[in-house]
Write a protein that holds these residues in place. Structure first.
Motif, PDB file in Angstrom:
ATOM      1  N   PHE A   1       0.842  -1.202   0.000  1.00  0.00           N
ATOM      2  CA  PHE A   1       0.000   0.000   0.000  1.00  0.00           C
ATOM      3  C   PHE A   1       0.872   1.245   0.000  1.00  0.00           C
ATOM      4  CE2 PHE A   1      -2.420  -3.105   2.645  1.00  0.00           C
ATOM      5  CZ  PHE A   1      -3.498  -3.282   1.789  1.00  0.00           C
ATOM      6  N   VAL A   2       0.366   2.293  -0.652  1.00  0.00           N
ATOM      7  CA  VAL A   2       1.016   3.601  -0.512  1.00  0.00           C
ATOM      8  C   VAL A   2      -0.076   4.630  -0.222  1.00  0.00           C
ATOM      9  CG1 VAL A   2       0.999   4.006  -3.034  1.00  0.00           C
ATOM     10  CG2 VAL A   2       2.491   5.364  -1.577  1.00  0.00           C
ATOM     11  N   LEU A   3       0.145   5.433   0.795  1.00  0.00           N
ATOM     12  CA  LEU A   3      -0.811   6.510   1.078  1.00  0.00           C
ATOM     13  C   LEU A   3      -0.579   7.626   0.076  1.00  0.00           C
ATOM     14  CD1 LEU A   3      -1.280   7.182   4.897  1.00  0.00           C
ATOM     15  CD2 LEU A   3      -2.730   5.883   3.346  1.00  0.00           C
ATOM     16  N   ASN A   4      -1.655   8.026  -0.573  1.00  0.00           N
ATOM     17  CA  ASN A   4      -1.550   9.095  -1.571  1.00  0.00           C
ATOM     18  C   ASN A   4      -2.408  10.288  -1.169  1.00  0.00           C
ATOM     19  OD1 ASN A   4      -0.931  10.435  -3.999  1.00  0.00           O
ATOM     20  ND2 ASN A   4      -2.837   9.718  -4.917  1.00  0.00           N
TER      21      ASN A   4
ATOM     22  N   LEU B   1       3.974   1.160   2.661  1.00  0.00           N
ATOM     23  CA  LEU B   1       5.277   1.791   2.422  1.00  0.00           C
ATOM     24  C   LEU B   1       5.411   3.030   3.308  1.00  0.00           C
ATOM     25  CD1 LEU B   1       5.562   1.611  -1.475  1.00  0.00           C
ATOM     26  CD2 LEU B   1       6.520   0.041   0.215  1.00  0.00           C
ATOM     27  N   SER B   2       6.608   3.224   3.839  1.00  0.00           N
ATOM     28  CA  SER B   2       6.793   4.442   4.651  1.00  0.00           C
ATOM     29  C   SER B   2       6.878   5.674   3.742  1.00  0.00           C
ATOM     30  CB  SER B   2       8.020   4.317   5.547  1.00  0.00           C
ATOM     31  OG  SER B   2       9.139   4.033   4.759  1.00  0.00           O
TER      32      SER B   2
ATOM     33  N   ALA C   1      11.783   8.734  -3.186  1.00  0.00           N
ATOM     34  CA  ALA C   1      11.642   7.803  -2.050  1.00  0.00           C
ATOM     35  C   ALA C   1      10.650   6.693  -2.394  1.00  0.00           C
ATOM     36  CB  ALA C   1      11.187   8.563  -0.810  1.00  0.00           C
ATOM     37  N   LEU C   2       9.565   7.050  -3.063  1.00  0.00           N
ATOM     38  CA  LEU C   2       8.559   6.025  -3.414  1.00  0.00           C
ATOM     39  C   LEU C   2       9.134   5.033  -4.414  1.00  0.00           C
ATOM     40  CD1 LEU C   2       5.754   4.781  -3.319  1.00  0.00           C
ATOM     41  CD2 LEU C   2       5.025   6.426  -5.064  1.00  0.00           C
ATOM     42  N   TRP C   3       9.826   5.536  -5.418  1.00  0.00           N
ATOM     43  CA  TRP C   3      10.375   4.645  -6.455  1.00  0.00           C
ATOM     44  C   TRP C   3      11.408   3.686  -5.837  1.00  0.00           C
ATOM     45  CZ3 TRP C   3       9.533   1.751 -10.122  1.00  0.00           C
ATOM     46  CH2 TRP C   3      10.475   1.379 -11.086  1.00  0.00           C
TER      47      TRP C   3
END
Ligand SMILES: Nc1ncnc2c1ncn2[C@@H]1O[C@H](COP(=O)(O)OP(=O)(O)OP(=O)(O)O)[C@@H](O)[C@H]1O
Ligand SMILES: [Mg+2]
Length: 214
Positions: free
Chosen positions: A135-138, A162-163, A200-202
């Motif tokens: 999961f990623v918070l968007n 994901l942090s 950071a996300l990639w």
């Protein structure tokens, strides 16, 4: 590097699937990788963005797809490094085929009760197909700390969060309108914070792909 496919999926509209697909495809191109993306979404959001970008060869758009599994297999054989699939918010069969084609499913979630509950179907399909997911918070509002923490707590019961997070920024909207990623925003002040969180996300996504393989 083994070619890899990331499906950006969630059975809820407006979570940021197309936005993240476009931005991450650009991140991958910056790694000097050959990147393709599949616009598997009826609205054709990525087709529009790719057209505004000037129809580049990298990232290359794949259109008129009958089946993402076949298309991704073919692209991997053709030497593409990364394939991204943008998925529709509805249509279980479509979602299922995109998940089957993927090495990792990235599930964008906005902080909120309905959003956190809506991940159920995507998670079930990933588990059934044994495809790793994160999961990623968007579109995070950093001022809403308690709400964000509560969304993370809820999601962590279901899988890895994901942090790396993506904040709610106008640059994600305005850059896409120009066929750019938010990190490429012409206004450097807007590009800088978006670039930091996209980098950071990639990085986190690449790590999740590696972990998923082992
Ligand atoms: N991080 C963000 N900051 C600000 N706006 C955002 C962000 N992410 C997405 N948006 C905006 O939210 C809206 C929905 O985003 P997007 O179209 O990427 O979602 P989607 O999940 O692909 O939607 P659909 O399910 O309809 O395909 C768009 O207007 C987009 O510009
Ligand atoms: Mg979309």
């Amino acid at each position: 590097m083994q070619p890899k496919c990331i499906a950006i999926a969630s059975a809820k509209g407006g979570t940021g699937k197309s936005t993240l697909a476009a931005n991450l495809a650009v991140q991958a191109v910056k790694d000097r990788a050959q990147v393709s993306f599949l616009d598997w979404e009826p609205q054709g959001s990525l087709t529009l963005w790719w057209t505004l970008r000037g129809k580049p060869d990298n990232p290359m758009l794949e259109r008129d797809i009958d089946d993402p599994v076949e298309t991704v297999d073919q692209l991997k054989q053709d030497g593409v490094d990364w394939v991204f699939i943008d998925t529709p918010p509805d249509g279980v069969d479509e979602l299922e085929r995109a998940i089957e084609a993927a090495d990792l499913v990235l599930i964008p979630v906005r902080a909120g009760l309905f959003d956190a509950h809506a991940v159920e179907l995507t998670v079930t399909l990933c588990k059934d197909r044994r495809v790793p997911f994160v999961f990623v918070l968007n579109a995070v509002n950093p001022k809403r700390g308690a709400l964000n923490a509560s969304a993370i707590r809820h999601l962590e019961k279901k899988g890895k969060v994901l942090s790396a997070q993506i904040n709610d920024r106008a640059s994600y909207v305005t850059a896409l309108n120009k066929g750019l990623s938010a990190a490429e925003h012409p206004d450097g002040k807007q590009a800088k914070p978006a670039k930091a969180e996209l980098d950071a996300l990639w990085k986190a996504v690449k790590l999740a792909v590696k972990r998923g393989r082992s």
